[in-house]
Design a protein around this motif. Structure first.
Motif, PDB file in Angstrom:
ATOM      1  N   THR A  30       0.796  -1.227   0.000  1.00 39.33           N
ATOM      2  CA  THR A  30       0.000   0.000   0.000  1.00 39.33           C
ATOM      3  C   THR A  30       0.828   1.277   0.000  1.00 39.33           C
ATOM      4  OG1 THR A  30      -1.624  -1.189   1.305  1.00 39.33           O
ATOM      5  CG2 THR A  30      -1.817   1.173   1.323  1.00 39.33           C
ATOM      6  N   PHE A  31       2.007   1.233   0.651  1.00 40.25           N
ATOM      7  CA  PHE A  31       2.726   2.480   0.914  1.00 40.25           C
ATOM      8  C   PHE A  31       3.996   2.620   0.060  1.00 40.25           C
ATOM      9  CE2 PHE A  31       0.199   1.694   4.701  1.00 40.25           C
ATOM     10  CZ  PHE A  31      -0.375   2.945   4.900  1.00 40.25           C
ATOM     11  N   ASP A  32       4.270   3.877  -0.318  1.00 32.69           N
ATOM     12  CA  ASP A  32       5.520   4.183  -1.029  1.00 32.69           C
ATOM     13  C   ASP A  32       6.690   4.227  -0.053  1.00 32.69           C
ATOM     14  OD1 ASP A  32       4.324   4.756  -3.652  1.00 32.69           O
ATOM     15  OD2 ASP A  32       3.379   6.430  -2.587  1.00 32.69           O
ATOM     16  N   ALA A  33       6.398   4.534   1.191  1.00 32.21           N
ATOM     17  CA  ALA A  33       7.458   4.653   2.191  1.00 32.21           C
ATOM     18  C   ALA A  33       6.888   4.315   3.565  1.00 32.21           C
ATOM     19  CB  ALA A  33       8.012   6.079   2.190  1.00 32.21           C
ATOM     20  N   VAL A  34       7.709   3.665   4.380  1.00 34.64           N
ATOM     21  CA  VAL A  34       7.319   3.333   5.749  1.00 34.64           C
ATOM     22  C   VAL A  34       8.440   3.765   6.682  1.00 34.64           C
ATOM     23  CG1 VAL A  34       6.782   1.466   7.369  1.00 34.64           C
ATOM     24  CG2 VAL A  34       5.866   1.374   5.049  1.00 34.64           C
ATOM     25  N   CYS A  35       8.051   4.418   7.775  1.00 35.00           N
ATOM     26  CA  CYS A  35       9.018   4.945   8.731  1.00 35.00           C
ATOM     27  C   CYS A  35       8.652   4.401  10.112  1.00 35.00           C
ATOM     28  CB  CYS A  35       8.901   6.477   8.717  1.00 35.00           C
ATOM     29  SG  CYS A  35       9.909   7.320   9.937  1.00 35.00           S
ATOM     30  N   CYS A  36       9.653   3.982  10.875  1.00 37.63           N
ATOM     31  CA  CYS A  36       9.384   3.550  12.253  1.00 37.63           C
ATOM     32  C   CYS A  36      10.527   4.054  13.128  1.00 37.63           C
ATOM     33  CB  CYS A  36       9.260   2.032  12.331  1.00 37.63           C
ATOM     34  SG  CYS A  36       8.942   1.471  14.023  1.00 37.63           S
ATOM     35  N   PHE A  37      10.277   5.147  13.808  1.00 37.83           N
ATOM     36  CA  PHE A  37      11.320   5.773  14.632  1.00 37.83           C
ATOM     37  C   PHE A  37      10.998   5.584  16.118  1.00 37.83           C
ATOM     38  CE2 PHE A  37      13.532   9.202  11.822  1.00 37.83           C
ATOM     39  CZ  PHE A  37      13.927   8.209  10.945  1.00 37.83           C
ATOM     40  N   GLY A  38      12.031   5.191  16.841  1.00 37.76           N
ATOM     41  CA  GLY A  38      11.936   5.162  18.297  1.00 37.76           C
ATOM     42  C   GLY A  38      10.901   4.209  18.838  1.00 37.76           C
ATOM     43  N   ALA A  39      10.719   3.055  18.197  1.00 37.96           N
ATOM     44  CA  ALA A  39       9.655   2.165  18.671  1.00 37.96           C
ATOM     45  C   ALA A  39       9.941   0.682  18.475  1.00 37.96           C
ATOM     46  CB  ALA A  39       8.344   2.521  17.981  1.00 37.96           C
ATOM     47  N   LEU A  40      10.760   0.292  17.511  1.00 38.26           N
ATOM     48  CA  LEU A  40      10.966  -1.146  17.255  1.00 38.26           C
ATOM     49  C   LEU A  40      11.410  -1.856  18.531  1.00 38.26           C
ATOM     50  CD1 LEU A  40      10.916  -3.087  14.723  1.00 38.26           C
ATOM     51  CD2 LEU A  40      13.413  -2.911  14.739  1.00 38.26           C
ATOM     52  N   TYR A  41      12.208  -1.168  19.342  1.00 37.51           N
ATOM     53  CA  TYR A  41      12.731  -1.762  20.584  1.00 37.51           C
ATOM     54  C   TYR A  41      11.650  -1.952  21.652  1.00 37.51           C
ATOM     55  CZ  TYR A  41      13.202   3.326  21.329  1.00 37.51           C
ATOM     56  OH  TYR A  41      12.982   4.674  21.383  1.00 37.51           O
ATOM     57  N   MET A  42      10.481  -1.392  21.412  1.00 38.07           N
ATOM     58  CA  MET A  42       9.412  -1.437  22.392  1.00 38.07           C
ATOM     59  C   MET A  42       8.382  -2.529  22.072  1.00 38.07           C
ATOM     60  SD  MET A  42       7.553   2.046  23.351  1.00 38.07           S
ATOM     61  CE  MET A  42       8.988   3.053  23.570  1.00 38.07           C
ATOM     62  N   PHE A  43       8.414  -3.030  20.833  1.00 38.63           N
ATOM     63  CA  PHE A  43       7.395  -3.995  20.413  1.00 38.63           C
ATOM     64  C   PHE A  43       7.658  -5.362  21.044  1.00 38.63           C
ATOM     65  CE2 PHE A  43       7.221  -1.550  16.129  1.00 38.63           C
ATOM     66  CZ  PHE A  43       6.486  -0.545  16.730  1.00 38.63           C
ATOM     67  N   ASP A  44       6.560  -6.047  21.423  1.00 39.06           N
ATOM     68  CA  ASP A  44       6.746  -7.386  21.988  1.00 39.06           C
ATOM     69  C   ASP A  44       7.238  -8.363  20.920  1.00 39.06           C
ATOM     70  OD1 ASP A  44       4.306  -6.986  20.771  1.00 39.06           O
ATOM     71  OD2 ASP A  44       3.175  -8.264  22.126  1.00 39.06           O
ATOM     72  N   ASP A  45       6.956  -8.086  19.645  1.00 37.19           N
ATOM     73  CA  ASP A  45       7.439  -8.956  18.563  1.00 37.19           C
ATOM     74  C   ASP A  45       8.024  -8.059  17.456  1.00 37.19           C
ATOM     75  OD1 ASP A  45       7.895 -10.777  16.576  1.00 37.19           O
ATOM     76  OD2 ASP A  45       5.798 -11.326  16.261  1.00 37.19           O
ATOM     77  N   PRO A  46       9.265  -7.573  17.649  1.00 39.17           N
ATOM     78  CA  PRO A  46       9.816  -6.624  16.678  1.00 39.17           C
ATOM     79  C   PRO A  46       9.959  -7.213  15.272  1.00 39.17           C
ATOM     80  CG  PRO A  46      11.480  -7.246  18.327  1.00 39.17           C
ATOM     81  CD  PRO A  46      10.179  -7.805  18.783  1.00 39.17           C
ATOM     82  N   TRP A  47      10.275  -8.507  15.194  1.00 43.39           N
ATOM     83  CA  TRP A  47      10.479  -9.082  13.850  1.00 43.39           C
ATOM     84  C   TRP A  47       9.147  -9.322  13.154  1.00 43.39           C
ATOM     85  CZ3 TRP A  47      14.771  -7.162  13.545  1.00 43.39           C
ATOM     86  CH2 TRP A  47      15.763  -7.324  14.495  1.00 43.39           C
ATOM     87  N   GLY A  48       8.115  -9.621  13.929  1.00 46.00           N
ATOM     88  CA  GLY A  48       6.776  -9.708  13.338  1.00 46.00           C
ATOM     89  C   GLY A  48       6.340  -8.341  12.834  1.00 46.00           C
ATOM     90  N   ALA A  49       6.667  -7.285  13.617  1.00 40.53           N
ATOM     91  CA  ALA A  49       6.345  -5.915  13.196  1.00 40.53           C
ATOM     92  C   ALA A  49       7.086  -5.574  11.906  1.00 40.53           C
ATOM     93  CB  ALA A  49       6.710  -4.929  14.304  1.00 40.53           C
TER      94      ALA A  49
END
Ligand SMILES: C[S@@+](CC[C@H](N)C(=O)[O-])C[C@H]1O[C@@H](n2cnc3c(N)ncnc32)[C@H](O)[C@@H]1O
Length: 273
Positions: free
Chosen positions: A171-190
């Motif tokens: 769907t997206f031309d660009a995806v950004c994820c700042f300051g949050a991957l380390y907070m997810f319970d499943d970062p690789w699933g995210a």
């Protein structure tokens, strides 16, 4: 106004990007709420803080600049403005002063109070759309309040789960994820989800934690942080390898003392002669 000139709202456009559009969309709080009152309790201390009423109030002015700039090696590392300029650049967006801007569709995962979302909106032009997604009602309330004057592109906020992105594939031309991957319970699933919603040729950028040295004591501290606070400290090559193993190309990385900026491009479709 002729039918072709009828303006579709950012909300309607965002609903059109969903895998399963709700029958009765709830946007009463100024964002599209896909979690509702049944949202699960935050799984960690770090997540609880993000959903509190206090942290969102000081996040953008104090917590973010002080914490992130130190982790990026202030005064040698990039400040917030330089970080945002790099994000726009690596995502193929324009800078605010540029006259020509792409009408890109951009996703800001775990947008918090919309600080990065607004910076991305300043890099897209007319017809562009930036969707900020977060799970925290208190963070999103701040994002909605600060939405005006974001930039040229339109902005829409969604309350949803970053580990189970509600958008359709490609769907997206660009995806950004700042300051949050380390907070997810499943970062690789995210991460799987972020790659899934990116169109072929689209770009992904992540700003996250970095373990500076591979010493056992450093690993041990990281493990304690993860268990006690739900905060993952990623190894130096861990995120770049994760992007490469998911088929992203042109993977690049900027290393800072305790953070890393990583980006890549989803493989464009193969050209047949
Ligand atoms: C530190 S803030 C980052 C805000 C902004 N992206 C920035 O760079 O300043 C982290 C955000 O991640 C959100 N978050 C954490 N886990 C999430 C999840 N599973 N789904 C959606 N948002 C999540 C929190 O609510 C919080 O707003």
């Amino acid at each position: 106004m002729s039918p072709s000139r009828v303006r579709v709202s950012a909300l309607d456009r965002t609903i059109g990007l969903l895998k399963e559009p709700p029958a009765s969309p709830d946007a009463s709080a100024g964002y599209l709420d896909l979690l509702g009152p049944a949202a699960e309790p935050p799984p960690s201390l770090a997540q609880s803080m993000m959903r509190s009423t206090f942290l969102p109030r000081i996040y953008e002015r104090v917590w973010r600049p002080v914490g992130f700039n130190l982790a990026k090696g202030w005064p040698l590392g990039p400040d917030t403005a330089a970080e945002q300029a790099t994000a726009r650049d690596w995502l193929g967006l324009a800078q605010p002063a540029d006259t020509a801007k792409p009408s890109a569709t951009v996703l800001d995962v775990a947008c918090g109070p919309g600080n990065v979302t607004r910076a991305l909106a300043a890099g897209v032009g007319e017809g562009g759309l930036v969707v900020g997604l977060d799970a925290s009602e208190t963070m999103l309330a701040r994002a909605v309040a600060a939405r005006n004057g974001s930039g040229d592109g339109e902005v829409c906020y969604v309350r949803g789960n970053a580990v189970d992105l509600p958008f359709r594939d490609g769907t997206f031309d660009a995806v950004c994820c700042f300051g949050a991957l380390y907070m997810f319970d499943d970062p690789w699933g995210a991460l799987d989800g972020m790659v899934r919603v990116l169109r072929p040729g689209g770009r992904l950028i992540i700003l996250t934690s970095r373990r500076p040295v591979a010493l056992p004591v450093s690993r041990l501290t990281g493990e304690v942080l993860r268990r006690a606070a739900g905060f993952t400290v990623f190894g130096d090559r861990e995120v770049t390898n994760a992007l490469t193993s998911r088929g992203l190309t042109a993977v690049r990385q900027h290393r800072y003392p305790l953070m890393q900026l990583v980006a890549g491009t989803r493989q464009p479709p193969a050209k047949h002669p």
